[in-house]
Enzyme design. Structure first.
Site, PDB file in Angstrom:
ATOM      1  CG  ASP A  11      75.782 132.109   8.111  1.00 50.12           C
ATOM      2  OD1 ASP A  11      75.802 132.004   6.871  1.00 50.12           O
ATOM      3  OD2 ASP A  11      75.531 133.176   8.693  1.00 50.12           O
ATOM      4  CG  ASP A 130      80.695 137.783   1.865  1.00 51.89           C
ATOM      5  OD1 ASP A 130      79.455 137.739   1.842  1.00 51.89           O
ATOM      6  OD2 ASP A 130      81.404 136.782   2.094  1.00 51.89           O
TER       7      ASP A 130
END
Length: 252
Positions: A11, A130
């Site tokens: 990330d 998500d």
């Protein structure tokens, strides 16, 4: 049965790898190029690179970091974040990515999935989802913009639609489990794995070697993705693979 895959996730925010809990409280975890090279050497099967602030800031993925990272590794490499047009896909693939991850842009414009699959092949298109449990619905809801925005879309309906449109893989992150190290979200992962026929990468919650065994057996995932435990060297990829093999899981 296809061999299960172990995938570290990078990330990236402002050129650095970061990690948080439940998508907040981010802390620095290192240089993406150095970490990618390390994971390649350690035997990771693939890498996922997510520019986590690109969609929120309305800018393109950091192409130069992608190019430098791709130059250091020989394993497949998925890049996502800020990819909203087929031309963005072309740019990132030319920079060295093997697959493209799309999330917010795909929810906004589902045709992006089919356009990308038509031009580059379904194997190249990874739809990142998500999801967070919605108590009022009694099922999971899709979130966009790095987990900031509820979409009003049911996760199981969305993954089926993504597959129908040509997605080659689902990268499924449980927002409820993310960063907790309490284990993958097995009910969510199992439900999504049952809903589609394409591979499902489970993400969010890995804390022990046993959690990977659980997500492959009970969650029916095709790949397990993690960040914190790998970045901070809590579990090494070689020892994880050895443990899984010893427990009868077919690993690459």
């Amino acid at each position: 049965m296809l061999a299960k895959r172990i995938i570290p996730c990078l990330d990236v925010k402002d050129g650095r790898v970061v990690k948080g809990v439940n998508f907040v409280n981010l802390r620095d975890a290192g240089d993406p190029v150095e970490l990618a090279a390390l994971y390649d050497r350690e035997g990771a099967d693939e890498l996922v690179f997510l520019d986590i602030s690109a969609s929120v800031e309305g800018r393109a993925t950091m192409e130069e970091v992608v190019r430098r990272t791709a130059g250091e590794i020989s394993i497949p490499f998925t890049v996502g974040g800020g990819i909203s047009h087929v031309d963005d896909m072309k740019r990132i693939l030319r920079a060295g990515a093997d697959k493209i991850g799309i999330n917010t842009a795909a929810v906004r414009n589902p045709k992006l999935i089919s356009e990308g699959a038509l031009r580059y092949g379904s194997q190249c298109i990874v739809v990142a989802v998500d999801a967070r449990f919605n108590d009022a619905w009694g099922e999971w809801e899709v979130y966009t913009h790095g987990g900031r925005t509820p979409s009003g879309i049911k996760a199981l309906e969305w993954v089926k639609e993504a597959e129908r449109l040509g997605a080659g893989e689902i990268l499924l992150t449980s927002m409820d489990a993310d960063g907790t190290k309490d284990g993958f979200d097995l009910p969510l992962t199992s439900a999504v794995s049952d809903a589609v026929t394409i591979p499902v990468i489970a993400s969010g919650g890995a804390g022990t070697k046993g959690h990977f065994y659980d997500v492959f057996t009970q969650g029916k995932a095709d790949a397990g993705l993690a960040a914190t435990i790998f970045h901070y060297k809590e579990i090494g990829i070689p020892e994880l693979k050895t443990d899984l093999k010893n427990r009868g899981v077919e690993i690459r």
